[in-house]
Design a protein around this motif. Structure first.
Motif, PDB file in Angstrom:
ATOM      1  N   TYR A 202      29.104  60.226  20.867  1.00 51.76           N
ATOM      2  CA  TYR A 202      30.051  59.167  20.451  1.00 51.76           C
ATOM      3  C   TYR A 202      30.254  58.073  21.498  1.00 51.76           C
ATOM      4  CZ  TYR A 202      31.326  63.469  18.006  1.00 51.76           C
ATOM      5  OH  TYR A 202      31.288  64.665  17.370  1.00 51.76           O
ATOM      6  N   GLY A 203      30.387  58.457  22.804  1.00 53.87           N
ATOM      7  CA  GLY A 203      30.551  57.445  23.849  1.00 53.87           C
ATOM      8  C   GLY A 203      31.792  56.588  23.674  1.00 53.87           C
ATOM      9  N   LEU A 204      32.880  57.180  23.177  1.00 56.89           N
ATOM     10  CA  LEU A 204      34.120  56.416  23.031  1.00 56.89           C
ATOM     11  C   LEU A 204      34.835  56.336  24.386  1.00 56.89           C
ATOM     12  CD1 LEU A 204      35.476  58.038  19.753  1.00 56.89           C
ATOM     13  CD2 LEU A 204      34.178  55.916  19.999  1.00 56.89           C
ATOM     14  N   VAL A 205      35.793  55.410  24.494  1.00 53.67           N
ATOM     15  CA  VAL A 205      36.660  55.362  25.668  1.00 53.67           C
ATOM     16  C   VAL A 205      37.942  56.111  25.300  1.00 53.67           C
ATOM     17  CG1 VAL A 205      37.847  53.901  27.330  1.00 53.67           C
ATOM     18  CG2 VAL A 205      35.727  53.123  26.284  1.00 53.67           C
ATOM     19  N   PRO A 206      38.090  57.348  25.766  1.00 46.81           N
ATOM     20  CA  PRO A 206      39.190  58.193  25.278  1.00 46.81           C
ATOM     21  C   PRO A 206      40.568  57.625  25.575  1.00 46.81           C
ATOM     22  CG  PRO A 206      37.918  59.309  27.010  1.00 46.81           C
ATOM     23  CD  PRO A 206      37.267  58.003  26.771  1.00 46.81           C
ATOM     24  N   GLN A 207      40.676  56.767  26.597  1.00 45.22           N
ATOM     25  CA  GLN A 207      41.992  56.311  27.035  1.00 45.22           C
ATOM     26  C   GLN A 207      42.548  55.154  26.219  1.00 45.22           C
ATOM     27  OE1 GLN A 207      39.334  56.730  28.984  1.00 45.22           O
ATOM     28  NE2 GLN A 207      39.860  58.207  30.568  1.00 45.22           N
TER      29      GLN A 207
ATOM     30  N   GLY B 139      32.716  47.168  19.390  1.00 47.01           N
ATOM     31  CA  GLY B 139      31.448  46.847  18.752  1.00 47.01           C
ATOM     32  C   GLY B 139      31.146  45.356  18.767  1.00 47.01           C
ATOM     33  N   ARG B 140      32.186  44.524  18.905  1.00 50.73           N
ATOM     34  CA  ARG B 140      31.950  43.070  18.875  1.00 50.73           C
ATOM     35  C   ARG B 140      32.310  42.381  20.191  1.00 50.73           C
ATOM     36  NH1 ARG B 140      34.112  41.008  13.012  1.00 50.73           N
ATOM     37  NH2 ARG B 140      32.785  42.396  11.784  1.00 50.73           N
ATOM     38  N   LEU B 141      32.350  43.134  21.282  1.00 45.21           N
ATOM     39  CA  LEU B 141      32.742  42.530  22.563  1.00 45.21           C
ATOM     40  C   LEU B 141      31.883  41.325  22.905  1.00 45.21           C
ATOM     41  CD1 LEU B 141      33.581  45.369  25.111  1.00 45.21           C
ATOM     42  CD2 LEU B 141      35.108  43.696  24.086  1.00 45.21           C
ATOM     43  N   ASP B 142      30.601  41.386  22.510  1.00 46.58           N
ATOM     44  CA  ASP B 142      29.702  40.295  22.892  1.00 46.58           C
ATOM     45  C   ASP B 142      29.874  39.077  22.000  1.00 46.58           C
ATOM     46  OD1 ASP B 142      28.782  41.722  20.722  1.00 46.58           O
ATOM     47  OD2 ASP B 142      26.671  41.237  21.116  1.00 46.58           O
TER      48      ASP B 142
ATOM     49  N   GLY C 118      32.433  53.846  12.925  1.00 45.91           N
ATOM     50  CA  GLY C 118      33.201  52.634  12.641  1.00 45.91           C
ATOM     51  C   GLY C 118      32.860  51.524  13.618  1.00 45.91           C
ATOM     52  N   ARG C 119      32.762  51.893  14.904  1.00 48.27           N
ATOM     53  CA  ARG C 119      32.439  50.889  15.916  1.00 48.27           C
ATOM     54  C   ARG C 119      31.075  50.270  15.622  1.00 48.27           C
ATOM     55  NH1 ARG C 119      31.892  53.375  21.669  1.00 48.27           N
ATOM     56  NH2 ARG C 119      30.168  54.335  20.572  1.00 48.27           N
ATOM     57  N   ALA C 120      30.120  51.128  15.250  1.00 50.06           N
ATOM     58  CA  ALA C 120      28.774  50.639  14.986  1.00 50.06           C
ATOM     59  C   ALA C 120      28.771  49.731  13.758  1.00 50.06           C
ATOM     60  CB  ALA C 120      27.827  51.814  14.797  1.00 50.06           C
ATOM     61  N   ILE C 121      29.542  50.132  12.707  1.00 47.64           N
ATOM     62  CA  ILE C 121      29.588  49.300  11.492  1.00 47.64           C
ATOM     63  C   ILE C 121      30.250  47.958  11.803  1.00 47.64           C
ATOM     64  CG2 ILE C 121      30.648  49.091   9.209  1.00 47.64           C
ATOM     65  CD1 ILE C 121      30.294  52.111   8.920  1.00 47.64           C
TER      66      ILE C 121
ATOM     67  N   ARG D 157      30.225  52.542  29.208  1.00 47.31           N
ATOM     68  CA  ARG D 157      29.621  51.352  29.804  1.00 47.31           C
ATOM     69  C   ARG D 157      28.246  51.079  29.206  1.00 47.31           C
ATOM     70  NH1 ARG D 157      29.823  52.693  35.942  1.00 47.31           N
ATOM     71  NH2 ARG D 157      31.168  54.333  35.159  1.00 47.31           N
ATOM     72  N   ASP D 158      27.459  52.167  29.050  1.00 49.44           N
ATOM     73  CA  ASP D 158      26.090  52.009  28.549  1.00 49.44           C
ATOM     74  C   ASP D 158      26.081  51.490  27.119  1.00 49.44           C
ATOM     75  OD1 ASP D 158      25.392  53.074  30.896  1.00 49.44           O
ATOM     76  OD2 ASP D 158      24.897  55.075  30.129  1.00 49.44           O
ATOM     77  N   LEU D 159      27.139  51.796  26.357  1.00 47.66           N
ATOM     78  CA  LEU D 159      27.102  51.537  24.931  1.00 47.66           C
ATOM     79  C   LEU D 159      27.691  50.201  24.542  1.00 47.66           C
ATOM     80  CD1 LEU D 159      28.044  55.115  23.887  1.00 47.66           C
ATOM     81  CD2 LEU D 159      25.903  53.936  23.437  1.00 47.66           C
ATOM     82  N   VAL D 160      28.269  49.509  25.528  1.00 46.06           N
ATOM     83  CA  VAL D 160      28.834  48.204  25.210  1.00 46.06           C
ATOM     84  C   VAL D 160      27.706  47.273  24.763  1.00 46.06           C
ATOM     85  CG1 VAL D 160      29.739  46.173  26.371  1.00 46.06           C
ATOM     86  CG2 VAL D 160      30.894  48.353  26.621  1.00 46.06           C
ATOM     87  N   PRO D 161      27.943  46.471  23.728  1.00 48.74           N
ATOM     88  CA  PRO D 161      26.866  45.607  23.213  1.00 48.74           C
ATOM     89  C   PRO D 161      26.221  44.772  24.305  1.00 48.74           C
ATOM     90  CG  PRO D 161      28.796  45.449  21.818  1.00 48.74           C
ATOM     91  CD  PRO D 161      29.173  46.326  22.954  1.00 48.74           C
ATOM     92  N   VAL D 162      24.909  44.609  24.199  1.00 57.99           N
ATOM     93  CA  VAL D 162      24.196  43.766  25.157  1.00 57.99           C
ATOM     94  C   VAL D 162      24.774  42.359  25.068  1.00 57.99           C
ATOM     95  CG1 VAL D 162      21.944  42.904  25.838  1.00 57.99           C
ATOM     96  CG2 VAL D 162      22.138  45.122  24.724  1.00 57.99           C
TER      97      VAL D 162
END
Lengths: 230, 495, 297
Positions: free
Chosen positions: A63-68, A78-81, A134-137, B142-147
Motif C-alpha cells: 500500500y505505501g500509505l503515510v500512516p500519520q 495521487g495528484r501531488l504533481d 483510491g489514491r491510484a484512481i 516517498r518512493d510512491l509519490v507521483p513523478v
C-alpha cells in the motif's frame, strides 16, 4: 504500443530476476499476471511502472500509505504533481471543498465513505488497501498498475473492487493471487514462473492443465497457491 | 567483543598509572559534611533572588534550541554534501563552554553569546540526527509519490509526517540537554542558574546551593508537563522577545577577531608594536611558534585528555554494569527499582561539569574528581539504558536461581552487544567532557584553552580548539569503525 | 484526564509567570544608554557587589546619567566587555588593565588607589609545612604544592610568578610539585587554609580584609614572604566616551572618582583615597608580563 521490453534484464535488489526478457503491452489491454510467489510478478510490475511512471498509477502490494496523515490526504497524494507546492501545502492544512467532495465520492465508491478524516494508520488492512486503490484512481492516469490490489478484502468484495478499478482506467496491468479473478477480469493473462513467461494468452485459451502446471510442477510451490486454483 | 573490552581495560589501567589521581585536600570529607547539611537545609527564601537567573536559564535554552533547530534543519537538507557533514561534525565536536569562550571576545559576555554557544553545536547535532532520522525512516511513501512532485510537497506529505514523532521526541530530549548547558554556562559568567551555583559553592553557601540545585531538578523533571508541542512556537517567540539583547552587534569586533586576534602572533607582532595592525608574512617564525605550542601545550593537553577519557570510559562502563541490575526486573524488586531509578535520574540530569566542580571542591584539582564525575554521570546514563534494555528480555523457565549466575550467564551475554554500542556512542561525549574539565584546573586541553583566553592569546586558544575538535572527530571515527567492525547496532545514535 | 488537566493548568500558570517576568526585563532594557562598568572578579562576589553598587550609586548621582555595574566571573570576561564596549569603565588589576588598554586604542588609566601605587603580594603557607616568614623567598618552597589566584591576576599571578622566576631561575611548574589557579584571592586563602594547597599567594589587601573579618585562622595559615611593591589596581576608561556623553566626560569621570571622600565607599575597596593615574605608570607591569610571556613581545 504502451510498453515494450526487448531482450532486457530486470533486477530486484541487485539480483537479476528476468534475463533477456521481452514483452509488449498495448493500450486498452487488461493484463493479469499470475504465478507462484517468487515468480517475479512484483518485480515486473515495478519495472513496468518505472517505464511509464508519468502516465501511470501504481498500487503497491504493501500500500505505501503515510500512516500519520488522514485518508483524505493519502488519497490526495495521487495528484501531488498536478498542483503547485503552495496548493499542496494549503490542502494539507485546509482542503478545498471540491477536493473534499471529489474524494468523498471516490471513497463511497470504494465502500469506505466514513473514513475521510481518519488517519491511515488506524485503518484495518482491507481498508488501507482500498485507500491505496483510491489514491491510484484519484491520480486519474491512463494506465493503472496494481500489485495484488484485492489481497486483503474478502472474495465477493474483491470482484466489485476490481470492477471499480477497471472502470476508472482504460489500460490495466495487475498481478493477482486468485486465478479465478484473473480469468474473469482480464483480457490477457500472463503466467510467470522463475523469471520466465510460461504462457501469455486470452483467458479462453488457457487450460486448467496449463495453470496446474504453472503452480504445481515446482516442488517449492506452497499449498496456498494450489488451493487458489480450484 | 571480549577482546575489545580487554583492550579498553588495559589501556585504562596503563592510563591510570600515568594519571594524576592524588587527593590534594588534607581533610577530603570535611566539606562533604557541610555540603550534605546544606542540601538538607535548602534556603528557599533565597530562591526569589534567582528568579531572573531561572528565567534566563529557560530563555537561553529556548532561544538556543530554536535557533539550533532552524540552522540544523537547513543543514539536514543538504547533509549528503561532504562539506556540510564535516561542518556539522566540527561544530558539534566543540563543547558549549568553549563556544562561549570563543564568542566572548567577539560579542562580549551577553545573552547573544550564550544563545549562540548553545545554538551552534546544537545545529550540528540536529543536522546529523534529523538527517539520520529521515534517512532511516520508512521510505515507501516517498518512493510512491507521483513523478514530478515538487520537493516541498514531497517533504510535507511523505517525509515530515512519517518522521514527525521521532523528531519531536529527540528535540524534546535535546531541550532538556539545553537546559543543562544553559545552566552550566553560568559557571563561566552568563546570568543563568550556574552563575549563582558557582558563587554559592565557591563561597560555601551550601544551603543556597542546595536550593538552587533543587530548583534545577524541579525545572528538568517538570519538563513533561509544560513542554507541550502546541506551546513551543508561542514560547520560542516569547523567549526571543524577552532576550536581553542590550549590546549592539559590532562588525568591527567580528572583523578584528577573524582578521587579527586569531592570526598567529609572529605574523602580527610587528604590526602590533608599530600600532599599524598589519600582518607580516614571516612563515618561519610561525612554524617555530607552532612547534613550541606543540611541545609545551598541545602534546600534554592531548595526552592528559586521552588519559582522562580512557579511564572515565572504563569507569562509566564499570558503574553501568554494577548499577543496571538495580533497575532491571530480573534482579530487583519494584520498590528498589523505583528508588534506584530516581537516583539514576538525579545523577544523569546533574551536569558532569557541576559534579566535577563539587568533587574538585572536596578533593582538589587532580584527575580523580574528574574521573569520578564523568564516570558517575555517564555510568548512570548507560545503566538506565541497558537496564531498560534488559527488561525486554524474557528469560525462559529454568533460568539460574542464583542472581550472580543469572547476571553472568543469562543477562550479561545478551545485553553486552548493545551495552558496548551505547558505550562507544558515549566515547566521544566523554572526550568532550574530559577536555572541558580542564577549565576547572585538570591539565587537559581545556586548561590550556582557558589559559589562552585568560592571557588574551586568542591565536593560541584558537589552535588548541581546532586540535580539540580534531581529536574529537578522530575518536568519533574510531568509534564508528569499531562499532561497524563488531557489528554493533546502529539504532542508538539518538542518545 | 486529571493528569491532563493538571498539565494544562500548570502550563498556563507557568507561561503566565514567565511572561510577566519577561515584561519587567523588557522595560528595564528600553532606556537611554547608561554608563556601564565592571570589575575584575578578584574576590568573593558578595563583597564585590557591595563595593560596586555603592560606586554605581555615587557615580549616578555625580554624573547625572544612569550607571550600571555588571558582575563578571572571569578576568578575561571583563577585558572582553571593555574591548567590545559592553562596559565603558572598569576596575582592573595592573595586568588586566594593560591588556584591556592595549586592545582598545585611546583608552586610559585614570585613577588608582593610593595603596595601588605600591602594591604587595603575600606568599602564604599552611602551618603544617613548618615554613616561617623570611626576608627573601624561602628555598624550601621547592617541591611543594602551590596555588596562584586567577590566571590573569597581577598580585595573584603575574608579580608572584615574576619574583619566583627571579629567585629560583625556574618556571613555577619546575619549582613546585603542583601548580594551581584558584580563581581569586579569597579562594587561594581558603585553599591554603584548608590544606588543599601547601602554599599560595594573594593580594595583601584581601589578606588584611579577611583578617579583619575574622576569616583567617592563624594557627592554620601564615605569611611567609612579602613581595617588593609594584603598581596594581586602576580605573580605566574607554577613549571614545566623550563621543557618547559629550566632550569632557572622560575628565569628569576622572575628577568624580578622585573626589570620592565617602568613607563607606573607600572602605569597601579598601583604599584610603583615589589618586590620578596614567598609562605610563603601568609600563613596569607590561615589561614584567612580557618578561614571563603572559603578554608576548
Amino acid at each position: 504500443m504502451l510498453i515494450e521490453f526487448k531482450n532486457e534484464t530486470i533486477a530486484y535488489k541487485n539480483k537479476v530476476v528476468f534475463r533477456d526478457f521481452s514483452l509488449e503491452i498495448n493500450e486498452k489491454e487488461r493484463v493479469a499476471l499470475i504465478g507462484p510467489s517468487g515468480a517475479g510478478k512484483s518485480t515486473l510490475l515495478r519495472a513496468i511502472y518505472n517505464k511509464i511512471a508519468e502516465q501511470a498509477s501504481y498500487v503497491p502490494q504493501d500500500y505505501g500509505l503515510v500512516p500519520q496523515i488522514s485518508v483524505l490526504h493519502n488519497v490526495y497524494m495521487g495528484r501531488l504533481d498536478q498542483h503547485s507546492s503552495w496548493q499542496n501545502l494549503r490542502t494539507l492544512i485546509r482542503p478545498a471543498t471540491e477536493i473534499k467532495t471529489d474524494i468523498t465520492d471516490l471513497l463511497a465508491e470504494l465502500g469506505i465513505s466514513n473514513m475521510l478524516k481518519k488517519r491511515a494508520g488506524e485503518l484495518s488492512g482491507g481498508e488501507q488497501q482500498r485507500v491505496a486503490v483510491g489514491r491510484a484512481i484519484y491520480r486519474n492516469s491512463p494506465v493503472m498498475i496494481a500489485d495484488e490490489p484485492v489481497s486483503a478484502v474478502d472474495p465477493h468484495q474483491a470482484h466489485s473492487l476490481l470492477e471499480t478499478l477497471s472502470s476508472h482506467s482504460p489500460s490495466l496491468i495487475l498481478s493477482l493471487h486468485s486465478v479465478e479473478l484473473a480469468l474473469s477480469h482480464a483480457t490477457r493473462v500472463i503466467g510467470l514462473r522463475d523469471g520466465n513467461i510460461y504462457f501469455d494468452a486470452v483467458p479462453d485459451k488457457i487450460s486448467s492443465r496449463k495453470i496446474n502446471k504453472l503452480f504445481s510442477k515446482n516442488s517449492q510451490v506452497n499449498t496456498s497457491s494450489k488451493f487458489n486454483i480450484k | 567483543m571480549l577482546k575489545t573490552s580487554l583492550i579498553l581495560l588495559t589501556i585504562a589501567l596503563f592510563a591510570l598509572l600515568a594519571a594524576d589521581i592524588e587527593v590534594l585536600t588534607l581533610d577530603p570529607w570535611r566539606e562533604l559534611g557541610r555540603l550534605t547539611l546544606g542540601f538538607f537545609t535548602p534556603d528557599f527564601l533565597a530562591v526569589w533572588n534567582f528568579k531572573e537567573a531561572l528565567l534566563n536559564t529557560i530563555v537561553f535554552a529556548f532561544c538556543g534550541t530554536s535557533l539550533g533547530i532552524l540552522l540544523g534543519t537547513i543543514l539536514a537538507f543538504k547533509f549528503e554534501l561532504t562539506a556540510v557533514r564535516l561542518f556539522a561534525a566540527f561544530v558539534r565536536s566543540i563543547h558549549e563552554i568553549f563556544w562561549v569562550l570563543l564568542f566572548l571576545p567577539v560579542f562580549g559576555l551577553n545573552a547573544f553569546c550564550g544563545v549562540l554557544a548553545i545554538a551552534v553545536p546544537y545545529a550540528g547535532i540536529f543536522a546529523k540526527v534529523y538527517a539520520e532520522i529521515i534517512q532511516e525512516s520508512e521510505a515507501r511513501p516517498r518512493d510512491l509519490v507521483p513523478v514530478g512532485t515538487s520537493g516541498v510537497s514531497l517533504f510535507f506529505y511523505a517525509v515530515l509526517p512519517v518522521v514527525w514523532n521521532d523528531l519531536k521526541q529527540y528535540t524534546a530530549y535535546r531541550f532538556e540537554c539545553a537546559l543543562r548547558s544553559s545552566t552550566v554556562l553560568g559557571f563561566i559568567g552568563l546570568p543563568t542558574l550556574g552563575f549563582h551555583l558557582e558563587t554559592a559553592f565557591s563561597e560555601g553557601l551550601y544551603s543556597q546551593a542546595g536550593a538552587l540545585l533543587l530548583l534545577f531538578y524541579l525545572l528538568v523533571s517538570s519538563l513533561r508537563w509544560w513542554l507541550k508541542p502546541k506551546f513551543v512556537v508561542l514560547f520560542s517567540i516569547l523567549s526571543w522577545s524577552v532576550l536581553p539583547l542590550t549590546t549592539q552587534f559590532s562588525w568591527e569586533n567580528m572583523i578584528r577577531f577573524f582578521s587579527w586576534e586569531i592570526v598567529p602572533w609572529p605574523l602580527r607582532r610587528d604590526g602590533f608594536f608599530a600600532g599599524t595592525g598589519e600582518v607580516s608574512w614571516n612563515l618561519n617564525a610561525v612554524s617555530e611558534w607552532f612547534v613550541k605550542l606543540l611541545n609545551e601545550e598541545i602534546f600534554w593537553g592531548v595526552i592528559n585528555t586521552l588519559i582522562l577519557t580512557q579511564i572515565a570510559l572504563v569507569g562509566s562502563a564499570v558503574i553501568a554494569l554494577v548499577l543496571f541490575p538495580t533497575v532491571s526486573q530480573h534482579f530487583s524488586t519494584k520498590l528498589l527499582r523505583q528508588v534506584s531509578h530516581l537516583q539514576l535520574i538525579v545523577l544523569r540530569s546533574t551536569p558532569e561539569y557541576l559534579l566535577a566542580y563539587i568533587f574538585i571542591l572536596l578533593w582538589g584539582p587532580s584527575m580523580l574528581p574528574a574521573i569520578i564525575a564523568i564516570s558517575l554521570h555517564n555510568g548512570a546514563i548507560l545503566a538506565f539504558l541497558i537496564g531498560r534494555h534488559s527488561n525486554l528480555i524474557n528469560l525462559c523457565h529454568g533460568f539460574p536461581k542464583r542472581r550472580l549466575d543469572r547476571y553472568f550467564f543469562e543477562i550479561l551475554p545478551r545485553i553486552y552487544g548493545s551495552f558496548l554500542a551505547f558505550l562507544f556512542y558515549r566515547w566521544e561525549v566523554i572526550l568532550r567532557e574530559s577536555a572541558i574539565l580542564g577549565i576547572l584546573g585538570v591539565a587537559t586541553l581545556g586548561f590550556y584553552i582557558d589559559s589562552g583566553f585568560a592571557e588574551e592569546k586568542l591565536d593560541v586558544a584558537f589552535v588548541l580548539l581546532l586540535v580539540t575538535a580534531l581529536l574529537n572527530l578522530t575518536v568519533d571515527h574510531i568509534s564508528q569503525r569499531t562499532r561497524k567492525h563488531l557489528h554493533l547496532s546502529n539504532e542508538t545514535s539518538s542518545i | 484526564m486529571i493528569h491532563y488537566l493538571f498539565g494544562q493548568i500548570f502550563g498556563v500558570v507557568f507561561y503566565g509567570i514567565l511572561f510577566l517576568l519577561g515584561q519587567t526585563l523588557v522595560t528595564n532594557t528600553a532606556l537611554a544608554q547608561p554608563l556601564v562598568f565592571t570589575a575584575i572578579p578578584d574576590q568573593d562576589t558578595e563583597r564585590l557587589q557591595e563595593r560596586f553598587n555603592k560606586v554605581a550609586v555615587y557615580l549616578q548621582e555625580k554624573l547625572a546619567i544612569e550607571v550600571i555595574y555588571i558582575p563578571v566571573k572571569t578576568y578575561s570576561a571583563s577585558i572582553a566587555a571593555f574591548k567590545n564596549n559592553a562596559v565603558q569603565l572598569a576596575w582592573f588589576g595592573g595586568l588586566s588593565g594593560v591588556q584591556a588598554r592595549l586592545a582598545v586604542p585611546g583608552s586610559q588609566a585614570i585613577a588608582l588607589g593610593e595603596e595601588d601605587l605600591n602594591f604587595v603580594s603575600y606568599f602564604i603557607a599552611h602551618t603544617s609545612t613548618g615554613i616561617t616568614e623570611a626576608a627573601t623567598l624561602p628555598d624550601n618552597l621547592a617541591g611543594r604544592t602551590f596555588t596562584f589566584g586567577s590566571k590573569g591576576s597581577t598580585s595573584g599571578r603575574l608579580m608572584p610568578e615574576y619574583f619566583l622566576r627571579q629567585h629560583f631561575e625556574k618556571t613555577p611548574s619546575q619549582i613546585f610539585r603542583r601548580v594551581g589557579f584558584s580563581g581569586n584571592h579569597s579562594k587561594s586563602l581558603q585553599l591554603v587554609q584548608s590544606g588543599s594547597y601547601e602554599l599560595g599567594v594573594l593580594n595583601y589587601k584581601v589578606w588584611e580584609a579577611e583578617l579583619a573579618a575574622g576569616k583567617i585562622n592563624l594557627k592554620k595559615v601564615r605569611i611567609i614572604w612579602k613581595s617588593p611593591s609594584y603598581p596594581d589596581y586602576n580605573w580605566s576608561i574607554r577613549g571614545d566616551v566623550d563621543k557618547i556623553w559629550g566632550i569632557g566626560f572622560l575628565e569628569k569621570v576622572k575628577s568624580v572618582l578622585l573626589a570620592i571622600t565617602d568613607k563607606e565607599i573607600l572602605q569597601a575597596f579598601p583604599r584610603k583615597k583615589f589618586v590620578a593615574a596614567d598609562n605610563k605608570l603601568f609600563i613596569p607591569i607590561l615589561k614584567t608580563a612580557q618578561n614571563i610571556g603572559i603578554i608576548r613581545k
